[in-house]
Enzyme design. Sequence first.
Site, PDB file in Angstrom:
ATOM      1  N   GLU A 169       4.028 -10.116   4.152  1.00 32.99           N
ATOM      2  CA  GLU A 169       2.926 -10.673   3.358  1.00 32.99           C
ATOM      3  C   GLU A 169       1.904  -9.598   3.018  1.00 32.99           C
ATOM      4  OE1 GLU A 169       0.036 -10.268   5.199  1.00 32.99           O
ATOM      5  OE2 GLU A 169       1.310  -9.705   6.882  1.00 32.99           O
ATOM      6  N   GLU A 311       2.754  -6.816   6.227  1.00 34.24           N
ATOM      7  CA  GLU A 311       3.739  -6.418   5.220  1.00 34.24           C
ATOM      8  C   GLU A 311       5.174  -6.719   5.634  1.00 34.24           C
ATOM      9  OE1 GLU A 311       3.328  -2.276   4.232  1.00 34.24           O
ATOM     10  OE2 GLU A 311       1.167  -2.428   3.868  1.00 34.24           O
TER      11      GLU A 311
END
Length: 339
Positions: A169, A311
């Site tokens: 994310e 991430e």
Amino acid sequence: MSRVAPVDERRRAETLARHEQLTKPRGSLGRLEALGARLAAITASCPPPIPRRPAVAVFAGDHGVVASGVTPWPQEVTAQMVANFVSGGAAINVFARYTGASVHVVDVGVASDITHLTGIRHHKVRSGTADLSRGPAMSTADACDALDVGARVAGELVAAGHDLLVTGEMGIGNTTAAAALVACFTATEAATVTGRGTGIDDAMLARKQEIVAGASTRAGRWLDPVSVLAEVGGLEIAALAGFIVGGAAAHVPVVVDGVITCAALLVAEALVPRVRDRCIAGHRSVEPGASATLSYLGLDPLLDLDLRLGEGTGGCLAIPVVRCAAGVLSEMATFADLG
């Protein structure tokens, strides 16, 4: 949701029994043995297949709560980092190259217009959430749309042949939303699960904790998980929850990353009880909400490297461990093989 079946406990037992026959002392591979059995239960296969084509899905969305002073980073950084992902310059890109994973970036709620960027799956539900400190972050319809985006992406990746899904994310301010969700779903004090995120100072942390406390208390009046998600969550968190359910429905292992995806897993678990059984905790983030979630769900993280980047980096680093846990069951000799 209806296609998420219980894991295959018979295959788990068969895999643990197979470990007893491998050419090693009993239990000498420690938690790798339990991981291999978990993979067998998820995939209903003993030995479990070795993941050959892992995929990291990075869902991006912005958060209106940034306006309330919970981070020193401007909202524009989300779009800038998305551009970094597609150009291959972020940490997740480096880790993916070294672990043999593909990276798939999904715009589900970036505030800026990034339609000019190529190499992105454009599924924007809305341009960022509203300020959760002042009211609902989004409507329940928005939350459902974002859930569907995640489920659809999972289905597309599995249909394309990817056999291990990793959650990732990006969204400035998303640790605030995640902390509020963790506080709600685990019934934990806001101060206990609210961390420093991008490295904020004491004053900003106190402000953040105050916002999380108020928002989580407000969200606590809702009984259904989608309403809680809409009240204090994020679009990328909703998409991640749908992604987890989609992977589970396809009987593909899902590696969960840090605190943001831990919050998404709590939503997914509330929607589909025991979906956690089809997930693997990639690592333990230093954000306190991650440990609270892992403890609440009874999940043991594979790695503990003091990471807090997000991430999908911690989940991506766990890929070689997952592969080895599966590989040893099909490639290691048994005592019978050696006579």
